[in-house]
Design an enzyme around this catalytic site. Structure first.
Site, mmCIF file in Angstrom:
data_model
loop_
_atom_site.group_PDB
_atom_site.id
_atom_site.type_symbol
_atom_site.label_atom_id
_atom_site.label_comp_id
_atom_site.label_asym_id
_atom_site.label_seq_id
_atom_site.Cartn_x
_atom_site.Cartn_y
_atom_site.Cartn_z
ATOM 1 N N ALA A 46 4.849 13.387 19.737
ATOM 2 C CA ALA A 46 4.708 13.288 21.193
ATOM 3 C C ALA A 46 4.264 11.881 21.569
ATOM 4 O O ALA A 46 3.319 11.340 20.998
ATOM 5 C CB ALA A 46 3.695 14.314 21.689
ATOM 6 N N GLU A 130 -12.089 11.800 9.736
ATOM 7 C CA GLU A 130 -12.505 10.693 8.855
ATOM 8 C C GLU A 130 -12.129 9.336 9.444
ATOM 9 O O GLU A 130 -12.890 8.364 9.325
ATOM 10 C CB GLU A 130 -11.832 10.884 7.479
ATOM 11 N N GLY A 135 -12.446 3.317 9.850
ATOM 12 C CA GLY A 135 -11.029 3.288 9.463
ATOM 13 C C GLY A 135 -10.724 3.882 8.107
ATOM 14 O O GLY A 135 -10.853 5.093 7.898
ATOM 15 N N LYS A 206 -19.541 5.683 17.000
ATOM 16 C CA LYS A 206 -19.527 5.935 15.557
ATOM 17 C C LYS A 206 -20.937 6.260 15.045
ATOM 18 O O LYS A 206 -21.100 7.089 14.138
ATOM 19 C CB LYS A 206 -18.942 4.722 14.832
HETATM 20 P P1 NAP Z 1 -1.996 3.061 20.213
HETATM 21 O O1 NAP Z 1 -1.349 2.016 19.358
HETATM 22 O O2 NAP Z 1 -2.398 2.685 21.596
HETATM 23 O O3 NAP Z 1 -0.993 4.305 20.294
HETATM 24 C C1 NAP Z 1 -1.179 5.383 21.144
HETATM 25 C C2 NAP Z 1 0.043 6.297 21.072
HETATM 26 O O4 NAP Z 1 -0.238 7.470 21.826
HETATM 27 C C3 NAP Z 1 1.325 5.708 21.621
HETATM 28 O O5 NAP Z 1 2.416 6.049 20.816
HETATM 29 C C4 NAP Z 1 1.461 6.357 23.003
HETATM 30 O O6 NAP Z 1 2.792 6.578 23.413
HETATM 31 C C5 NAP Z 1 0.798 7.692 22.771
HETATM 32 N N1 NAP Z 1 0.177 8.209 23.996
HETATM 33 C C6 NAP Z 1 -0.857 7.684 24.677
HETATM 34 N N2 NAP Z 1 -1.132 8.426 25.762
HETATM 35 C C7 NAP Z 1 -0.256 9.453 25.750
HETATM 36 C C8 NAP Z 1 0.001 10.542 26.614
HETATM 37 N N3 NAP Z 1 -0.715 10.726 27.730
HETATM 38 N N4 NAP Z 1 0.975 11.400 26.282
HETATM 39 C C9 NAP Z 1 1.736 11.207 25.175
HETATM 40 N N5 NAP Z 1 1.552 10.172 24.326
HETATM 41 C C10 NAP Z 1 0.580 9.316 24.613
HETATM 42 O O7 NAP Z 1 -3.288 3.653 19.496
HETATM 43 P P2 NAP Z 1 -3.758 3.476 17.974
HETATM 44 O O8 NAP Z 1 -4.307 2.086 17.771
HETATM 45 O O9 NAP Z 1 -2.694 3.954 17.048
HETATM 46 O O10 NAP Z 1 -5.020 4.455 17.929
HETATM 47 C C11 NAP Z 1 -4.854 5.857 17.958
HETATM 48 C C12 NAP Z 1 -6.209 6.546 17.777
HETATM 49 O O11 NAP Z 1 -6.758 6.212 16.499
HETATM 50 C C13 NAP Z 1 -7.282 6.159 18.810
HETATM 51 O O12 NAP Z 1 -8.094 7.275 19.102
HETATM 52 C C14 NAP Z 1 -8.090 5.106 18.077
HETATM 53 O O13 NAP Z 1 -9.423 5.019 18.549
HETATM 54 C C15 NAP Z 1 -8.050 5.657 16.658
HETATM 55 N N6 NAP Z 1 -8.241 4.611 15.645
HETATM 56 C C16 NAP Z 1 -7.451 3.524 15.641
HETATM 57 C C17 NAP Z 1 -7.637 2.548 14.680
HETATM 58 C C18 NAP Z 1 -6.764 1.320 14.644
HETATM 59 O O14 NAP Z 1 -6.944 0.485 13.760
HETATM 60 N N7 NAP Z 1 -5.801 1.156 15.552
HETATM 61 C C19 NAP Z 1 -8.663 2.704 13.713
HETATM 62 C C20 NAP Z 1 -9.446 3.860 13.727
HETATM 63 C C21 NAP Z 1 -9.224 4.814 14.698
HETATM 64 P P3 NAP Z 1 3.817 5.372 23.732
HETATM 65 O O15 NAP Z 1 4.040 4.702 22.414
HETATM 66 O O16 NAP Z 1 5.032 5.993 24.262
HETATM 67 O O17 NAP Z 1 3.104 4.489 24.710
#
Ligand code: NAP
Length: 438
Positions: A46, A130, A135, A206
């Site tokens: 999704a 986790e 990370g 965290k």
């Molecule tokens: P991201 O790159 O911003 O990706 C978010 C994804 O969710 C996108 O594919 C987006 O769709 C989709 N999305 C957002 N809102 C939505 C909605 N209302 N309905 C459907 N789809 C939706 O985020 P990320 O960096 O991968 O992080 C994801 C999670 O992991 C977060 O909670 C973050 O805190 C956690 N996290 C991330 C990291 C990291 O290194 N990035 C590390 C630890 C934890 P579209 O692509 O179509 O816009």
């Protein structure tokens, strides 16, 4: 060979982390099936926009904007959308439908964790997260499982890579905060709006999770005292360096016992001086590390990449395989223990050592007056160093005094600093920073 059962996996979000999770689920399908005892079939992904360009090439037919329907038909749901809504509603719906949920959403857990944990308990399914802390580093499972027969007394964590990069940059180049932040943004370590990182909010979320698991008591974000790094100056860093310390933004959760034997947990995030020989002082750049002290295990340290799509996906997959194994083997799902019932302490009750920098008049008897004032407030001095500065132009001299105290309460220290400011020999209090690891 018997046919393996198939478990349907719904992925919510396909950004930095989600895309890598999808890639690994597809590329490593056979290995994951062998380890799990079931085939993990990615049933859909999704997203907001099905036509967005992705980091990884994935079958287009997997994409949907209908997250609600996808969740209803899944055995396992991976939430990697981030934000509060619709993530919260979708996770609750998945749990109520009997699916196990894996998430990396620390913001949601910090804001509304208890609602999610209770929904998982009620449904008898697993909620794993986790990836939400540090990370790729396996830290929550060791705290919850490996150390469940021990008593954790203190957790010190560098759990935000952006702020560690900025402070490390300031330490190694002498840069001011604004310049180090700009460099972090240029290199992609800091977001255009860096507030959540530099104000300590991400680390606080965290810290609440680490404290909850370490002390078997649910701590919420409002239990965490939070100070960011925006007021850390190049002069603070230089003075710390000169005195043999490095400044790190630490998430701290520690059990404290008051004079009457009452126990409480202090959970806080703030810039902290660490001796340069402390293991956490060696954590450079955007890396993360968590240092744990436990009654029987002693000191432990966990180190690695705290962010990034592929490293974070490793933690997500670990949770997924673990939850899937439970579904295959049957038996009760693992739940958090919340039998600790230790109260959260206000910041005034925290005890720590302090570093205090003072600009003082270079006169006889100044050191003795200051030392006496500390003693009157019950704050004992461990180290006191004086450096004389000569100004050739004005032909005047001033003295810089650096004091490191033994452990004292925040309240006692605040009263001491106020009293010191009132002395006629004090030109200014140049810094007051907390110290750990001495
Ligand atoms: P991201 O790159 O911003 O990706 C978010 C994804 O969710 C996108 O594919 C987006 O769709 C989709 N999305 C957002 N809102 C939505 C909605 N209302 N309905 C459907 N789809 C939706 O985020 P990320 O960096 O991968 O992080 C994801 C999670 O992991 C977060 O909670 C973050 O805190 C956690 N996290 C991330 C990291 C990291 O290194 N990035 C590390 C630890 C934890 P579209 O692509 O179509 O816009």
């Amino acid at each position: 060979m018997t046919e393996l059962r198939t478990l349907k996996v719904a992925l919510l979000g396909c950004g930095n982390v989600g895309a890598q999770v999808a890639r690994i689920l597809i590329e490593d399908a056979d290995a994951l099936a062998a380890r799990t005892g079931a085939r993990l079939q990615l049933s859909g992904i999704a997203v907001r926009n099905v036509n967005s360009k992705r980091d990884v090439e994935l079958p287009q037919e997997l994409f949907t904007t209908d997250a609600e329907t996808l969740v209803k038909d899944a055995d396992l749901v991976i939430e990697l959308m981030g934000g509060i809504e619709p993530a919260r509603t979708l996770i609750l719906s998945a749990l109520q439908n009997g699916a196990c949920v894996v998430t990396g959403n620390k913001a949601l857990l910090a804001q509304d964790g208890p609602t999610l944990y209770e929904a998982a308990d009620k449904a008898g399914v697993q909620l794993s997260y986790e990836a939400a802390v540090a990370g790729a580093i396996p830290i929550l499972r060791p705290i919850r499982d490996s150390l469940s027969g021990d008593r954790i007394t203190r957790v010190l964590g560098i759990v935000n890579g952006t702020t560690n990069f900025i402070l490390d940059q300031m330490d190694s180049t002498g840069a001011q905060f604004a310049d180090a932040l700009a460099e972090a943004q240029r290199l992609g370590y800091a977001e255009a709006d860096p507030t959540a990182d530099v104000e300590g909010h991400d680390a606080a979320a965290k810290a609440a999770i680490l404290a909850t698991l370490s002390f078997h008591t649910r701590f919420a974000l409002e239990n965490v005292h939070c100070e960011g790094i925006t007021s850390v100056s190049a002069a603070d860093i230089a003075a710390a360096k000169d005195a043999g310390f490095v400044i790190k933004l630490l998430a701290i959760a520690e059990k404290l016992t008051d004079a009457d034997g009452g126990e409480g947990v202090s959970v806080r995030v703030h810039p902290t001086l660490l001796p340069r020989e402390h293991p956490l002082a060696a954590v450079r750049g955007a890396f993360n590390a968590v240092f744990i002290e436990a009654e029987n295990a002693g000191e432990l340290m966990f180190y690695g990449q705290g962010a990034g799509g592929t490293p974070t996906a490793s933690a997500v997959l670990g949770d997924l395989v673990s939850a899937a194994r439970r579904l295959v083997l049957g038996g009760p799902q693992r739940t958090e223990t919340t039998t600790g019932h230790v109260p959260a302490l206000p910041i005034e009750a925290a005890t720590t050592s302090y570093y205090i920098g003072l600009d003082v008049a270079d006169q006889p008897g100044v050191l003795a007056r200051i030392a006496q004032l500390f003693a009157e407030h019950g704050v004992s001095i461990e180290i006191m160093r004086q450096t004389i500065h000569k100004d050739a132009e004005s032909n005047t001299e001033s003295a810089e005094l650096r004091i490191v105290t033994h452990r004292a309460s925040e309240a006692a220290l605040a009263a001491t600093v106020e009293a010191v400011k009132g002395l006629d020999v004090i030109n200014s209090v140049t810094s007051v920073l907390r110290v750990e690891g001495v």
